[in-house]
Design an enzyme around this catalytic site. Structure first.
Site, short mmCIF file in Angstrom:
data_model
loop_
_atom_site.label_atom_id
_atom_site.label_comp_id
_atom_site.label_asym_id
_atom_site.label_seq_id
_atom_site.Cartn_x
_atom_site.Cartn_y
_atom_site.Cartn_z
N LYS A 169 -16.59 2.83 9.55
CA LYS A 169 -15.43 2.02 9.91
C LYS A 169 -15.25 2.01 11.44
CE LYS A 169 -12.48 2.10 6.42
NZ LYS A 169 -11.46 2.59 5.51
N LYS A 227 11.76 -16.33 -8.64
CA LYS A 227 11.22 -15.28 -9.48
C LYS A 227 10.37 -15.88 -10.61
CE LYS A 227 12.83 -11.31 -12.07
NZ LYS A 227 13.93 -10.77 -12.84
N ILE A 231 -5.94 -6.40 12.03
CA ILE A 231 -5.17 -6.25 13.28
C ILE A 231 -5.91 -5.38 14.28
CG2 ILE A 231 -2.95 -5.51 14.26
CD1 ILE A 231 -1.75 -6.07 11.42
N ASN A 253 0.86 -1.17 0.00
CA ASN A 253 0.00 0.00 0.00
C ASN A 253 0.89 1.22 0.00
OD1 ASN A 253 -2.52 -1.15 0.09
ND2 ASN A 253 -2.65 -1.14 2.32
N1 CTP Z 1 -6.13 -2.18 9.75
C1 CTP Z 1 -5.58 -3.23 10.44
N2 CTP Z 1 -5.45 -4.45 9.84
C2 CTP Z 1 -5.88 -4.64 8.59
C3 CTP Z 1 -6.43 -3.58 7.87
C4 CTP Z 1 -6.54 -2.34 8.48
O1 CTP Z 1 -5.18 -3.04 11.59
N3 CTP Z 1 -5.74 -5.82 8.03
C5 CTP Z 1 -6.30 -0.87 10.42
C6 CTP Z 1 -5.48 0.24 9.87
O2 CTP Z 1 -4.24 0.35 10.52
C7 CTP Z 1 -6.37 1.45 10.11
C8 CTP Z 1 -7.76 0.89 9.92
O3 CTP Z 1 -7.65 -0.48 10.23
O4 CTP Z 1 -6.29 1.90 11.43
C9 CTP Z 1 -8.24 1.03 8.52
O5 CTP Z 1 -9.43 0.35 8.36
P1 CTP Z 1 -9.78 -0.56 7.09
O6 CTP Z 1 -11.23 -0.88 7.12
O7 CTP Z 1 -8.93 -1.72 6.99
O8 CTP Z 1 -9.43 0.41 5.96
P2 CTP Z 1 -9.33 -0.02 4.51
O9 CTP Z 1 -8.42 -1.17 4.30
O10 CTP Z 1 -8.97 1.24 3.80
O11 CTP Z 1 -10.82 -0.50 4.28
P3 CTP Z 1 -11.75 -0.28 3.04
O12 CTP Z 1 -11.05 -0.99 1.96
O13 CTP Z 1 -13.02 -0.90 3.47
O14 CTP Z 1 -11.85 1.19 2.88
#
Ligand code: CTP
Length: 395
Positions: free
Chosen positions: A331, A282, A301, A203
């Site tokens: 969220k 690879k 997490i 990301n």
């Molecule tokens: N987070 C996490 N573990 C994950 C994904 C996200 O701890 N596997 C935490 C991020 O650190 C942040 C929050 O959750 O604090 C973001 O929420 P999330 O719903 O995961 O955001 P997105 O991935 O952007 O979700 P969406 O695709 O639904 O927008």
């Protein structure tokens, strides 16, 4: 507000940058310069940057009662002398008061911080080391020095800290100690999910916001454990940093520390999926005409921490590209976290400043655009308020 004193050293040029860096952290500055400092940089420069008149003279008539050597320090949270020459340190250690700055230091009722700047031989000289030891005994905070190339062409200890590091140390010194005794566990940066030996999915995240928050939490007195994905940032001084690559490793590290945490802040941009079977070697395009990736979801997490039987105070980050408030609040409710920090991904990623909204049970609280350091400080103040800790000033 602080009083910044400049003495006569080449590093005086860094003081100009320091005033700007402090301004970004909302720390207002009155400047006092010795005659020797005026030989290196002009009062006009410091006046323009600080937005206040600069004082150089004991007999300055602009102070109503004619006593600048007392009045100028009375409304200040601290006096910071940067650069502090060997000569200035010797005077301060002895308690000499023969110009405006040295007299202000002797007549002060606030803390004194000094940032030494000198040639390495001057720094290592027993006289200077004696003076530094004396100043420490007198309760003076010594910031640096650093080692490296010196203006004289030599290399060694004695370089003044850079403006950013000084601004960080000063703002940490002044920060209200609202999180004293609290253990903060944080995630920051991206995760990297391998596809084969050289490729992967990640990301976009620089880690700057998470690292700024770690520094702000430390400045507020917290004990910080930072679980960091791959970033190219120096570790925050005072944090226990665990470096990880994948979401699974990040989850493992968080599981290890979660039970001890009073506060959990999930800043990391965790990859939502990983390759179900990453290849050891690879992938060659001559061998695979069409590549199909099978992905499986990663553990949530933040969601896991918030669902613990006795969860810490949980804070999440929502980076959205549209419908910011609605998505962020959804969220927050879904993950059952007390506070969600919402920002527009296109404004925040990689930038040095940010603009965020804080969503909690009381509603939405907006923080206008500011440096990530300043935003981090405000978020920490907000968290401390919600956790019920009262500010304790550092002085
Ligand atoms: N987070 C996490 N573990 C994950 C994904 C996200 O701890 N596997 C935490 C991020 O650190 C942040 C929050 O959750 O604090 C973001 O929420 P999330 O719903 O995961 O955001 P997105 O991935 O952007 O979700 P969406 O695709 O639904 O927008």
């Amino acid at each position: 507000m602080i009083l910044l004193g400049l003495t006569g050293g080449v590093a005086a040029y860094k003081a100009a940058e320091l005033v700007r860096r402090l301004g970004e952290r909302d720390i207002d500055v009155d400047v006092v310069m010795t005659q020797a400092a005026c030989g290196f940089i002009t009062p006009a420069t410091l006046q323009a940057l600080s937005g206040h008149p600069v004082y150089t003279d004991m007999w300055d008539g602009r102070i109503a009662n004619g006593m600048p050597h007392i009045e100028l320090s009375r409304d200040k949270q601290a006096i910071v002398v940067a650069p502090a020459t060997a000569d200035f340190l010797a005077k301060a250690a002895l308690g000499l008061a023969d110009d405006l700055l040295s007299t202000l230091c002797l007549a002060r009722d606030c803390p004194l911080l000094v940032a030494p700047a000198m040639n390495r031989q001057m720094w290592e000289h027993p006289a200077t080391q004696r003076n530094i030891a004396q100043l420490r005994r007198d309760g003076v905070t010594i910031l640096g020095p650093d080692s490296g190339n010196q203006a004289c062409g030599e290399t060694g200890m004695g370089r003044m800290l850079e403006a950013d590091a000084l601004a960080e140390a000063i703002s940490a010194f002044l920060a209200p100690k609202t999180l004293t005794g609290k253990r903060v566990l944080m995630t920051a940066g991206p995760t990297f999910e391998p596809i084969d030996a050289v490729r992967g999915i990640t990301n976009r995240s620089s880690g700057k916001m998470g690292y700024a928050l770690a520094r702000a939490a430390i400045a507020a007195g917290a004990e910080v454990t930072l679980v960091s994905g791959p970033v190219s940032l120096p570790p925050p001084v005072g944090a226990a940093v665990e470096r990880v690559q994948t979401a699974a490793e990040m989850f493992e590290a968080v599981r290890k520390h979660a039970a001890r945490a009073d506060i959990f802040i999930g800043v990391a941009a965790v990859a939502d999926y990983r390759a179900s079977a990453p290849r050891r070697h690879k992938i060659k395009k001559t061998e695979e005409k069409q590549l199909k990736l099978s992905m499986v979801p990663n553990p949530d997490i933040l969601g896991w921490v918030a669902a613990r039987p006795k969860p810490p105070f949980c804070v999440g980050f929502a980076a959205e590209s549209r419908n910011l408030d609605a998505y962020a609040d959804a969220k927050r409710r879904r993950k059952k976290v007390r506070l969600m920090i919402a920002n527009l991904a296109q404004n925040a990623i990689g930038a040095d400043d940010n603009e965020v909204s804080l969503l909690d049970d009381a509603g939405i609280h907006r923080l206008p655009r500011a440096s990530k350091a300043r935003i981090a400080q405000q978020i920490i103040e907000h968290i401390a308020g919600l956790c019920g800790t009262k500010p304790r000033k550092s002085r």
